[in-house]
Design an enzyme around this catalytic site. Structure first.
Site, mmCIF file in Angstrom:
data_model
loop_
_atom_site.group_PDB
_atom_site.id
_atom_site.type_symbol
_atom_site.label_atom_id
_atom_site.label_comp_id
_atom_site.label_asym_id
_atom_site.label_seq_id
_atom_site.Cartn_x
_atom_site.Cartn_y
_atom_site.Cartn_z
ATOM 1 C CD GLU A 206 -17.216 -58.732 -10.356
ATOM 2 O OE1 GLU A 206 -16.979 -57.733 -9.645
ATOM 3 O OE2 GLU A 206 -18.230 -58.860 -11.051
ATOM 4 C CG ASP B 87 -18.727 -55.854 -12.663
ATOM 5 O OD1 ASP B 87 -18.256 -55.443 -11.584
ATOM 6 O OD2 ASP B 87 -19.405 -56.903 -12.755
HETATM 7 P P1 GH3 Z 1 -23.155 -58.588 -11.666
HETATM 8 O O1 GH3 Z 1 -23.527 -59.157 -12.995
HETATM 9 O O2 GH3 Z 1 -24.217 -57.710 -11.116
HETATM 10 O O3 GH3 Z 1 -21.856 -57.913 -11.716
HETATM 11 O O4 GH3 Z 1 -23.072 -59.824 -10.695
HETATM 12 P P2 GH3 Z 1 -21.793 -60.399 -10.004
HETATM 13 O O5 GH3 Z 1 -22.106 -61.729 -9.434
HETATM 14 O O6 GH3 Z 1 -20.651 -60.363 -10.946
HETATM 15 O O7 GH3 Z 1 -21.480 -59.277 -8.915
HETATM 16 P P3 GH3 Z 1 -21.101 -59.333 -7.409
HETATM 17 O O8 GH3 Z 1 -20.435 -58.032 -7.132
HETATM 18 O O9 GH3 Z 1 -22.322 -59.675 -6.592
HETATM 19 O O10 GH3 Z 1 -20.087 -60.501 -7.254
HETATM 20 C C1 GH3 Z 1 -18.751 -60.341 -7.418
HETATM 21 C C2 GH3 Z 1 -18.071 -61.582 -6.937
HETATM 22 O O11 GH3 Z 1 -16.722 -61.573 -7.258
HETATM 23 C C3 GH3 Z 1 -18.155 -61.758 -5.447
HETATM 24 C C4 GH3 Z 1 -16.752 -62.177 -5.028
HETATM 25 O O12 GH3 Z 1 -16.763 -63.380 -4.295
HETATM 26 C C5 GH3 Z 1 -16.063 -62.412 -6.331
HETATM 27 N N1 GH3 Z 1 -14.651 -62.045 -6.306
HETATM 28 C C6 GH3 Z 1 -14.099 -60.875 -5.933
HETATM 29 N N2 GH3 Z 1 -12.752 -60.914 -6.081
HETATM 30 C C7 GH3 Z 1 -12.454 -62.159 -6.561
HETATM 31 C C8 GH3 Z 1 -11.234 -62.829 -6.898
HETATM 32 O O13 GH3 Z 1 -10.122 -62.274 -6.813
HETATM 33 N N3 GH3 Z 1 -11.293 -64.095 -7.360
HETATM 34 C C9 GH3 Z 1 -12.500 -64.736 -7.484
HETATM 35 N N4 GH3 Z 1 -12.498 -65.978 -7.952
HETATM 36 N N5 GH3 Z 1 -13.639 -64.136 -7.147
HETATM 37 C C10 GH3 Z 1 -13.639 -62.874 -6.708
HETATM 38 MG MG MG Z 2 -19.938 -58.530 -11.684
HETATM 39 MG MG MG Z 3 -18.580 -56.158 -9.425
#
Ligand code: GH3
Ligand code: MG
Ligand code: MG
Length: 339
Positions: free
Chosen positions: A257, A214
């Site tokens: 991610e 992740d």
């Molecule tokens: P952590 O270190 O705890 O993993 O923090 P984080 O910010 O990575 O974790 P969190 O799960 O809070 O955030 C994940 C983000 O990923 C939120 C969402 O907007 C973004 N995201 C999810 N799918 C996609 C995608 O396909 N493209 C992009 N650019 N962003 C995405």
């Molecule tokens: Mg993350």
């Molecule tokens: Mg995540």
């Protein structure tokens, strides 16, 4: 040189649309040439496709020839005539008397060809029969040959449709199994693969490890640089995984991610080394995707089938890897933790 018909370029396009040139032998076409020879009582029959500079045989009965130069083949004359070509004595016709197949080789004497005409009226080829004796086909034989030629065209149409169908199916399967952003397996496809690898490992008594990966603080990347930059990071990470893993390892994007990797045959320490190597690769260099380049770090959880019960399903193994990932996050991120 044998003259070219006035619609030659469109005619060639129509022929090429069938995508039949240089394809494998096909029993159904062979049945039609066999029938043609049988019904006409001759030793030779061909499904001839008249290409730019050659006549290529989709099927041939009584001959091993694969193709002929167009200017040496009777069929090149046949497609110039609306009703095909009937020549009872090839030595007596100025068009064919001096062709090599008349003067030498098989020494053909009789040729009878019915053009293969597509729905738009283009004469793409010929169903023909040949004999080494001077003779005429009976009206009934000519009639049957015309009917067989229509069957050849119907079969060409069928093969074309089948090809379209196969391509559509391949496209659907790609859409169903591939993550659009990274080109890796999507969650569904990765889990299906993981399930069968787990079964296989248990049946063979071999080992299997799993990485759950992740991106750290990914939300911040989106917030600071925009969603497209976030997408670029994910694509870059997908490429890094493809590049760095072994052929037998299976990477997938589970969503957002989060990525997962199956390592068939890897003990937990081997898997942890792979994970540590990936972590370092990501941390050492900005991920590139075209013009963009952004520095990120990843946390990775590692699990091996040894940590779950022998009859546990895939979910248990994924939970264990997920738990390890959670530990890696809790203990500071940019690190590897083992279940
Ligand atoms: P952590 O270190 O705890 O993993 O923090 P984080 O910010 O990575 O974790 P969190 O799960 O809070 O955030 C994940 C983000 O990923 C939120 C969402 O907007 C973004 N995201 C999810 N799918 C996609 C995608 O396909 N493209 C992009 N650019 N962003 C995405
Ligand atoms: Mg993350
Ligand atoms: Mg995540």
């Amino acid at each position: 040189m044998i003259p070219r018909p006035p619609d030659e370029s469109l005619r060639l396009a129509a022929l090429h649309d069938y995508m039949l040139l240089d394809t494998q032998a096909d029993d159904e076409f062979d049945l039609l040439t066999e029938l043609a020879a049988e019904l006409c009582g001759v030793p030779y029959s061909f499904v001839s496709l008249v290409d730019a500079d050659r006549v290529w045989f989709k099927s041939r009965h009584g001959s091993h020839a694969v193709q002929m130069p167009r200017d040496e083949d009777y069929c090149a004359w046949s497609i110039l005539e609306a009703d095909g070509l009937n020549i009872p004595d090839l030595t007596a016709d100025p068009r064919t008397a001096s062709l090599r197949a008349t003067t030498g080789g098989p020494r053909y004497r009789m040729y009878s060809g019915v053009n293969l005409v597509n729905a738009d009226g283009y004469r793409v080829g010929v169903l023909c029969v040949l004999d080494t004796q001077v003779r005429n086909l009976t009206p009934n034989q000519q009639h049957l040959l015309r009917r067989l030629a229509r069957q050849v065209v119907a079969l060409m149409e069928l093969r074309l449709k089948e090809r379209g169908l196969q391509e559509a199916l391949a496209q659907v399967s790609r859409l169903a199994n591939e993550d659009e952003l990274t080109g890796l397996r999507n969650r569904r496809a990765w889990m299906a693969e993981a399930r069968s690898q787990l079964l296989l490992a248990r049946r063979l008594g071999s080992t299997l490890s799993m990485l759950m990966l992740d991106v750290d603080h990914f939300k911040k990347i989106n917030d600071t640089h925009g969603h497209p930059a976030g997408d670029a990071v994910l694509r870059g990470l997908g490429q890094l995984l493809e590049r760095s893993l072994r052929k037998t390892d299976v990477a997938g994007r589970l969503g957002g991610e989060e990525f997962a990797v199956l390592l068939p045959g890897s003990e937990v320490y081997g898997a942890a080394r792979v994970a540590e190597n990936l972590r370092q690769l990501v941390a050492d260099e900005p991920l590139r995707d075209g013009e963009r380049s952004l520095q990120v770090t990843v946390s990775i959880g590692v699990a091996n089938i040894a940590v779950v019960q022998p009859d546990d399903d895939l979910d248990a193994l994924m939970r264990a890897a997920d738990q390890a990932l959670y530990t890696a996050k809790q203990t500071g991120r940019n690190r590897v933790a083992m279940a």
